[in-house]
Design a protein around this motif. Structure first.
Motif, mmCIF file in Angstrom:
data_model
loop_
_atom_site.group_PDB
_atom_site.id
_atom_site.type_symbol
_atom_site.label_atom_id
_atom_site.label_comp_id
_atom_site.label_asym_id
_atom_site.label_seq_id
_atom_site.Cartn_x
_atom_site.Cartn_y
_atom_site.Cartn_z
ATOM 1 N N GLY A 171 -43.245 -12.474 -28.583
ATOM 2 C CA GLY A 171 -42.390 -12.154 -29.725
ATOM 3 C C GLY A 171 -43.228 -11.876 -30.951
ATOM 4 N N ASP A 172 -42.745 -12.380 -32.066
ATOM 5 C CA ASP A 172 -43.436 -12.198 -33.332
ATOM 6 C C ASP A 172 -44.683 -13.087 -33.326
ATOM 7 N N ALA A 173 -45.876 -12.467 -33.207
ATOM 8 C CA ALA A 173 -47.112 -13.248 -33.136
ATOM 9 C C ALA A 173 -47.403 -13.988 -34.420
ATOM 10 N N ALA A 174 -46.901 -13.461 -35.540
ATOM 11 C CA ALA A 174 -47.200 -14.114 -36.828
ATOM 12 C C ALA A 174 -46.529 -15.484 -36.932
ATOM 13 N N THR A 175 -45.403 -15.635 -36.247
ATOM 14 C CA THR A 175 -44.664 -16.913 -36.355
ATOM 15 C C THR A 175 -44.908 -17.832 -35.160
ATOM 16 N N LEU A 176 -45.832 -17.404 -34.244
ATOM 17 C CA LEU A 176 -46.057 -18.208 -33.039
ATOM 18 C C LEU A 176 -46.584 -19.600 -33.388
#
Length: 877
Positions: free
Chosen positions: A619-624
């Protein structure tokens, strides 16, 4: 000798103090004080002053010394034929012995004082303490110990008994030999001819035969009368037992205690039920906490794996791009192989993506099924709560219809008791009539047949006698008016109290009260169960059910197995990796010039796709990272919640009361209350029957008739026994000297038996004791024709026989001119209520001409003994 005062100085617990025991009377004197007051100290000190030399330092004397040390001193005032004397002794430190007369003049001291004491006690007495003084804890006639002092005590007691009996029967030996034997034999033959035939049988018309016939006739009459008196005695004893049992059952404190026990048992059972509900709720909470924690831990593991894959894919892409820059020219010749390998890798990647999507859908379906199971559990609890609420409403409605309460029933019982008492008093004061009609005749009272047996008449009444007329009976209206008024008032109070209970009789009121208590127990149980099932209420339970049903709606239809999909995904990823490996092998087979580019491009393409796949899945790697941190925090919080729920459940289980035990205790309390009621009714019914039977038998005067017969028979038997003894004695004298000595020995025991038999009859009427000719002590008790050795008798019976024997020897000492007080230290501790009263009678019978001093700690039991009460004054030395 008679004791008057005993004074102790610095003896045992009276260390540094002086204790004076005074008020010792001629008959029975009782010192009744609690344990550890010092009664046994007075006993041991009295023994020491008479039988221990003032210079002695043995264990018995040292036992008198207090823990603080010092010299124990004992002084005794006694009355003798020569007046009153004071005997004083001190041991251990500056020992001394003194005898002073009433004026204070010194009579003797030191060894002369000891000799004076020996002369006072008598040369043959040799220490009556083992014979007449009962030490605390001993039940037999002789001390039971094996020490040297105990053996010496037994020897002194045996010597005292032999000396005493020898002085009473000593003249017998004067007739057993010498020149008087021929004269005795002639006189024996003449005397026997008047009493017996040549064959030794009673002679017709002789005095012995007439005495035997008279005794036999009286014994036959007594045998006919005694069973009827025994029945009356049994009825009287049974009535006493029933009255005691009834008093115990109707005691207000006992009834209140039974009520309190039932209330406590009901409360404990209700609390146990409520606790079980709390445990069930805690178990549900623990299951939910475990599911939440496991789900959070699984999601955190999945994200961690995705993060690792993403990092690996980014590193591989960077490496592939660096390698592809120099190898791009070499890739053109291997394009077909590369396309084929790329297509295979794409197919494998597509399969993996499809499997990942299917695994995600399967996980969501599993969560929906859990919500559906929770909804089913909530639906079951809601149905159970509605059923319990319905039962609770019915129980409250049933309790509201019942008027009975413990206070109202207690008021009705009290009013009924007052009515019974008023009727009993009226019947006790009333005139009674009894019809004794002849065959076929009948008397009428108020137009109805007059019942059999005595009938109380409480008011003016007329009795119709057919063939005679009427008989008017006036019991005395003025005398019975108060009783009638009391009965009417009591009956009115009973009716009022029963009306307050909504019942027609007392039994109905009690039954209503029991039903009300059953309703109250049901209400308490239903309330506790409802609180356990729906602690926040039924509406909250309905809301939770609706939410669970909404969450579980996605569980409809057939769902795939997440474990199987995970396995298939792993296989697909393996195939994808294999395709990539095959692509690299194909590039290796290319010409050396193109191989490097093909491999580099393939690696770059593969790395890009792997990175893309990993990014799609993550998914969104920034929020992983933020999601992983949040999941870690949530996992820790859920783990703590799971631990808290587990600890709460363990605490509830550890403190849970045993439901079976509380239920058993409640059943026992109810059983005790019901049993007491049944026993009370049964006792009252039996008491009424016994009163009627006893009244009928008492009118016959059986005791007076039997007493007269017993006296006449005893006189006749005594006369016959005297003749028989005379015949036996004369016969033995004539036969041989040895038989004469045997007869002399029989007479040797006669003084003891003569004194013992009246005392034994007080405790065991008709019983006899056998005395051993070696120890001069009782060995066998015969009751109702059955011989019983002392060893098989109970401890209480042995103790009673030992005291009776001591009383008999005390009477012999007095008859021999050497009276010695009888001292009992905490005796009769093993006697029941009836036996101890009989022993009190025996003590009073002996106390007419004998001094008896009783030490006891049983204030209530010995209150019935009577006698004088001694006092002890304690002062500083």
């Amino acid at each position: 000798m008679k004791l008057r005062t005993i004074e102790l100085t610095n003896v045992r617990r009276f260390a540094g103090k002086s204790a004076r025991l005074s008020g010792i009377a001629d008959g029975i004197t009782v010192l009744c004080e609690p344990n550890e007051f010092g009664k046994s100290t007075f006993f041991d000190a009295l023994h020491a002053v008479f039988f221990e030399r003032h210079g002695s330092r043995n264990a018995g004397i040292k036992a008198l010394q207090p823990h603080a040390g010092g010299a124990p001193e004992v002084a005794v005032e006694v009355d003798l034929p020569g007046g009153r004397f004071r005997i004083a002794k001190r041991w251990l430190q500056r020992p001394q012995a003194q005898v002073l007369d009433a004026s204070g003049r010194l009579v003797a001291q030191a060894d002369e004082a000891e000799a004076w004491i020996d002369r006072m006690l008598g040369a043959g007495l040799n220490g009556p303490s083992g014979l007449l003084w009962v030490r605390q804890g001993l039940m037999g006639v002789e001390p039971d110990g094996a020490s040297t002092d105990d053996k010496r005590e037994r020897e002194r007691g045996l010597a005292a008994r032999r000396d005493l009996l020898s002085s009473v029967a000593g003249e017998i030996d004067m007739m057993t030999g010498g020149r008087r034997m021929d004269l005795v034999l002639d006189r024996v033959g003449a005397a026997l001819a008047e009493l017996v035939t040549d064959r030794g049988r009673p002679k017709a018309n002789g005095e012995w035969k007439r005495a035997l016939d008279r005794a036999e006739a009286l014994a036959a009459q007594e045998a006919d009368l005694r069973p009827r008196l025994q029945r009356l005695t049994g009825y009287l004893a049974r009535r006493t037992d029933v009255q005691r049992a009834l008093a115990r059952l109707t005691d207000h404190e006992a009834m209140a205690e039974r009520g309190r026990s039932l209330a406590e048992a009901e409360a404990a059972h209700a609390a146990a039920l409520a606790h079980q509900g709390q445990i069930a709720q805690a178990e549900t909470a623990l299951r939910l906490a475990r599911l939440d924690a496991e789900q959070a831990e699984g999601e955190l593991g999945r994200l961690q794996a995705l993060r690792n894959r993403l990092a690996e894919a980014e590193a591989a892409l960077r490496l592939a791009e660096e390698t592809a820059v120099g190898a791009r020219a070499r890739s053109e010749d291997l394009s077909r192989q590369e396309q084929a390998a790329t297509q295979a890798q794409a197919d494998a990647a597509g399969q993996a993506r499809d499997l990942r999507l299917r695994l995600d859908r399967a996980n969501r379906a599993s969560a929906a099924r859990m919500a559906k199971a929770q909804a089913e559990d909530l639906q079951r609890r809601l149905e159970q709560a509605l059923q319990v609420q319905d039962d609770l409403d019915r129980a409250r409605a049933g309790r509201g219809r019942i008027l009975s309460s413990p206070e109202r029933v207690a008021a009705a019982e009290k009013a009924q008791a007052e009515l019974d008492l008023a009727q009993a008093r009226a019947e006790a004061q009333a005139v009674t009539i009894e019809a004794l009609p002849e065959a076929g005749a009948q008397a009428l009272l108020a137009g109805r047949p007059l019942p059999g047996g005595p009938q109380p008449v409480l008011a003016v009444a007329e009795v119709t006698l057919p063939g005679f007329g009427r008989l008017r009976i006036d019991p005395g209206s003025a005398r019975m008016s108060d009783a009638s008024a009391a009965i009417l008032a009591a009956r009115k109070r009973v009716e009022t109290a029963l009306a307050g209970c909504g019942a027609e009789n007392l039994a109905q009121a009690r039954g209503a009260l029991a039903e009300a208590r059953s309703f109250e127990a049901g209400i308490a149980q239903a309330t506790a169960l409802l609180a356990a099932i729906a602690p926040d209420g039924i509406d909250a339970l309905r809301s939770a059910l609706a939410r669970a049903q909404a969450d579980g709606s996605a569980a409809e239809g057939e769902a795939e197995d997440p474990a199987a999909l995970s396995t298939a995904l792993a296989d697909a990823e393996t195939r994808e990796a294999g395709a990539s490996a095959a692509l690299r092998v194909a590039h290796d087979l290319l010409v050396e010039a193109n191989q490097t580019r093909a491999v580099s491009e393939a690696n770059r393409t593969s790395a890009e796709r792997q990175l893309a796949a990993a990014r799609v899945e993550a998914g969104d790697a920034a929020t992983l990272d933020d999601r992983m941190v949040a999941l870690k925090d949530a996992s820790l919080s859920l783990g703590a919640a799971r631990s808290d729920a587990q600890a709460a459940l363990a605490a509830l289980q550890a403190s849970a009361p045993d439901l079976a035990t509380t239920e058993a205790r409640l059943a026992r309390a109810k059983s005790v209350l019901d049993q007491a009621g049944r026993e009370t009714a049964k006792a009252r019914e039996e008491l009424a029957g016994l009163n009627a039977t006893i009244a009928a038998l008492a009118d016959e005067g059986l005791e007076e008739q039997l007493s007269t017969l017993v006296e006449e028979r005893s006189e006749a038997e005594a006369r016959a026994a005297r003749y028989e003894a005379e015949v036996r004695s004369l016969t033995r004298l004539r036969q041989a000297l040895e038989e004469a000595r045997t007869q002399a020995r029989d007479a040797y025991f006669a003084p003891v038996l003569r004194e013992l038999q009246p005392l034994l009859s007080v405790l065991h009427p008709g019983a006899q004791l056998m005395i051993d000719d070696a120890t001069l002590l009782p060995t066998t008790l015969t009751r109702n024709g059955q011989e019983e050795t002392l060893e098989i008798l109970s401890g209480g019976t042995r103790e009673q026989l030992a005291i009776l024997t001591r009383l008999a020897f005390a009477r012999l000492f007095a008859a021999a001119g050497r009276p010695v007080p009888v001292i009992l230290d905490d005796a009769l501790v093993h006697s029941d209520d009836d036996r101890i009263e009989a022993m009190f009678d025996a003590l009073h019978r002996t106390a007419k001409d004998q001094q008896i001093l009783v030490f006891t700690c049983r204030q209530r039991a010995f209150a019935a003994l009577g006698g004088e009460r001694a006092a002890v004054e304690v002062s500083s030395a």
